[in-house]
Design a protein around this motif. Structure first.
Motif, PDB file in Angstrom:
ATOM      1  N   LYS A  67       0.831  -1.214   0.000  1.00  0.00           N
ATOM      2  CA  LYS A  67       0.000   0.000   0.000  1.00  0.00           C
ATOM      3  C   LYS A  67       0.860   1.257   0.000  1.00  0.00           C
ATOM      4  N   LYS A  68       2.084   1.157   0.497  1.00  0.00           N
ATOM      5  CA  LYS A  68       2.985   2.302   0.557  1.00  0.00           C
ATOM      6  C   LYS A  68       3.645   2.583  -0.790  1.00  0.00           C
ATOM      7  N   ILE A  69       3.630   1.611  -1.708  1.00  0.00           N
ATOM      8  CA  ILE A  69       4.281   1.779  -3.008  1.00  0.00           C
ATOM      9  C   ILE A  69       3.314   2.461  -3.968  1.00  0.00           C
ATOM     10  N   GLU A  70       3.775   3.523  -4.599  1.00  0.00           N
ATOM     11  CA  GLU A  70       2.923   4.349  -5.461  1.00  0.00           C
ATOM     12  C   GLU A  70       2.495   3.619  -6.734  1.00  0.00           C
ATOM     13  N   ALA A  71       3.346   2.735  -7.257  1.00  0.00           N
ATOM     14  CA  ALA A  71       3.060   2.075  -8.542  1.00  0.00           C
ATOM     15  C   ALA A  71       1.933   1.041  -8.432  1.00  0.00           C
ATOM     16  N   ILE A  72       1.607   0.615  -7.229  1.00  0.00           N
ATOM     17  CA  ILE A  72       0.597  -0.427  -7.055  1.00  0.00           C
ATOM     18  C   ILE A  72      -0.691   0.214  -6.550  1.00  0.00           C
ATOM     19  N   ARG A  73      -1.644   0.323  -7.454  1.00  0.00           N
ATOM     20  CA  ARG A  73      -2.955   0.885  -7.152  1.00  0.00           C
ATOM     21  C   ARG A  73      -4.017   0.070  -7.874  1.00  0.00           C
ATOM     22  N   PRO A  74      -5.158  -0.198  -7.242  1.00  0.00           N
ATOM     23  CA  PRO A  74      -6.214  -0.935  -7.941  1.00  0.00           C
ATOM     24  C   PRO A  74      -6.816  -0.089  -9.062  1.00  0.00           C
ATOM     25  N   PRO A  75      -7.055  -0.686 -10.224  1.00  0.00           N
ATOM     26  CA  PRO A  75      -7.713   0.056 -11.303  1.00  0.00           C
ATOM     27  C   PRO A  75      -9.163   0.371 -10.925  1.00  0.00           C
ATOM     28  N   GLN A  76      -9.789   1.260 -11.681  1.00  0.00           N
ATOM     29  CA  GLN A  76     -11.165   1.647 -11.375  1.00  0.00           C
ATOM     30  C   GLN A  76     -12.119   0.469 -11.493  1.00  0.00           C
ATOM     31  N   TRP A  77     -11.870  -0.415 -12.439  1.00  0.00           N
ATOM     32  CA  TRP A  77     -12.775  -1.535 -12.655  1.00  0.00           C
ATOM     33  C   TRP A  77     -12.670  -2.594 -11.563  1.00  0.00           C
ATOM     34  N   ALA A  78     -11.664  -2.488 -10.690  1.00  0.00           N
ATOM     35  CA  ALA A  78     -11.455  -3.508  -9.652  1.00  0.00           C
ATOM     36  C   ALA A  78     -12.588  -3.541  -8.631  1.00  0.00           C
ATOM     37  N   LEU A  79     -13.378  -2.481  -8.550  1.00  0.00           N
ATOM     38  CA  LEU A  79     -14.500  -2.459  -7.604  1.00  0.00           C
ATOM     39  C   LEU A  79     -15.645  -3.370  -8.040  1.00  0.00           C
ATOM     40  N   PHE A  80     -15.714  -3.666  -9.340  1.00  0.00           N
ATOM     41  CA  PHE A  80     -16.888  -4.340  -9.878  1.00  0.00           C
ATOM     42  C   PHE A  80     -16.660  -5.761 -10.363  1.00  0.00           C
ATOM     43  N   VAL A  81     -15.402  -6.208 -10.470  1.00  0.00           N
ATOM     44  CA  VAL A  81     -15.129  -7.501 -11.097  1.00  0.00           C
ATOM     45  C   VAL A  81     -15.111  -8.639 -10.087  1.00  0.00           C
ATOM     46  N   LYS A  82     -15.467  -9.827 -10.580  1.00  0.00           N
ATOM     47  CA  LYS A  82     -15.278 -11.051  -9.820  1.00  0.00           C
ATOM     48  C   LYS A  82     -13.848 -11.520 -10.093  1.00  0.00           C
ATOM     49  N   THR A  83     -13.305 -12.346  -9.221  1.00  0.00           N
ATOM     50  CA  THR A  83     -11.940 -12.822  -9.420  1.00  0.00           C
ATOM     51  C   THR A  83     -11.886 -14.035 -10.340  1.00  0.00           C
ATOM     52  N   GLY A  84     -13.034 -14.556 -10.718  1.00  0.00           N
ATOM     53  CA  GLY A  84     -13.070 -15.688 -11.639  1.00  0.00           C
ATOM     54  C   GLY A  84     -14.503 -16.088 -11.921  1.00  0.00           C
ATOM     55  N   VAL A  85     -14.670 -16.943 -12.919  1.00  0.00           N
ATOM     56  CA  VAL A  85     -16.009 -17.375 -13.312  1.00  0.00           C
ATOM     57  C   VAL A  85     -16.635 -18.266 -12.236  1.00  0.00           C
ATOM     58  N   HIS A  86     -15.795 -18.857 -11.383  1.00  0.00           N
ATOM     59  CA  HIS A  86     -16.305 -19.738 -10.328  1.00  0.00           C
ATOM     60  C   HIS A  86     -16.869 -18.961  -9.136  1.00  0.00           C
ATOM     61  N   LYS A  87     -16.663 -17.664  -9.081  1.00  0.00           N
ATOM     62  CA  LYS A  87     -17.187 -16.846  -7.990  1.00  0.00           C
ATOM     63  C   LYS A  87     -18.557 -16.282  -8.368  1.00  0.00           C
ATOM     64  N   GLU A  88     -19.409 -16.086  -7.368  1.00  0.00           N
ATOM     65  CA  GLU A  88     -20.725 -15.519  -7.622  1.00  0.00           C
ATOM     66  C   GLU A  88     -20.748 -14.012  -7.426  1.00  0.00           C
ATOM     67  N   ARG A  89     -19.846 -13.481  -6.578  1.00  0.00           N
ATOM     68  CA  ARG A  89     -19.848 -12.058  -6.287  1.00  0.00           C
ATOM     69  C   ARG A  89     -18.415 -11.528  -6.261  1.00  0.00           C
ATOM     70  N   PRO A  90     -18.250 -10.209  -6.392  1.00  0.00           N
ATOM     71  CA  PRO A  90     -16.906  -9.617  -6.260  1.00  0.00           C
ATOM     72  C   PRO A  90     -16.410  -9.722  -4.818  1.00  0.00           C
ATOM     73  N   PRO A  91     -15.119  -9.536  -4.587  1.00  0.00           N
ATOM     74  CA  PRO A  91     -14.602  -9.591  -3.213  1.00  0.00           C
ATOM     75  C   PRO A  91     -15.227  -8.516  -2.338  1.00  0.00           C
ATOM     76  N   GLU A  92     -15.438  -8.827  -1.063  1.00  0.00           N
ATOM     77  CA  GLU A  92     -16.070  -7.890  -0.147  1.00  0.00           C
ATOM     78  C   GLU A  92     -15.063  -6.929   0.495  1.00  0.00           C
ATOM     79  N   GLN A  93     -13.802  -7.352   0.619  1.00  0.00           N
ATOM     80  CA  GLN A  93     -12.794  -6.483   1.215  1.00  0.00           C
ATOM     81  C   GLN A  93     -12.488  -5.324   0.266  1.00  0.00           C
ATOM     82  N   THR A  94     -12.311  -4.138   0.821  1.00  0.00           N
ATOM     83  CA  THR A  94     -12.020  -2.978  -0.013  1.00  0.00           C
ATOM     84  C   THR A  94     -10.583  -2.982  -0.522  1.00  0.00           C
TER      85      THR A  94
END
Length: 140
Positions: free
Chosen positions: A20-47
């Protein structure tokens, strides 16, 4: 000092705090809405799941590296609930893994190996090993 002497979940949590302290590593905007795979039913709950996945990727590269996207997709995959028919294994999504690895490359923690995948740089190895050493001394 081996990273495998420390609890993986504790190490990944500590690594994600460092990432989190490294500037180059930031979640993209679309990361709020995507599932991590087709086997998941919902996106991750952790922010802050993006940092946790990036930290997990770093540990995985330390343990297995060099490793490619396809093998990492298999590692992060899972069983898909198909309702009445039996469950089947499905790989995780590749975009999340690919973008996270690209960010780790920009941060100088990961490098590409031609035709083999990605592996940790000496900077990445020292980061993980120093955190593991700190955790081991705190526990003792």
């Amino acid at each position: 000092m081996s990273v495998q002497e420390v609890q993986p979940t504790a190490l990944i949590k500590r690594l994600s705090e460092e990432l989190k302290k490294i500037e180059a590593i930031r979640p993209p905007q679309w990361a709020l809405f995507v599932k991590t795979g087709v086997h998941k039913e919902r996106p991750p709950e952790q922010t802050d799941w993006w940092y946790t996945r990036a930290a997990s990727l770093l540990r995985r590269l330390y343990v297995d590296g060099p490793v490619g996207i396809s093998r990492l997709r298999t590692y992060y995959g899972g069983r898909q609930n198909r309702g009445q028919p039996p469950e089947h294994f499905r790989k995780a999504g590749g975009k999340i893994i690919r973008v996270a690895l690209q960010q780790l490359e920009k941060a100088g923690l990961v490098t590409r190996v031609e035709r083999r995948g990605r592996k940790l740089t000496p900077k990445g190895v020292s980061m993980i090993e120093s955190l593991a050493r700190q955790m081991k001394s705190e526990k003792a």
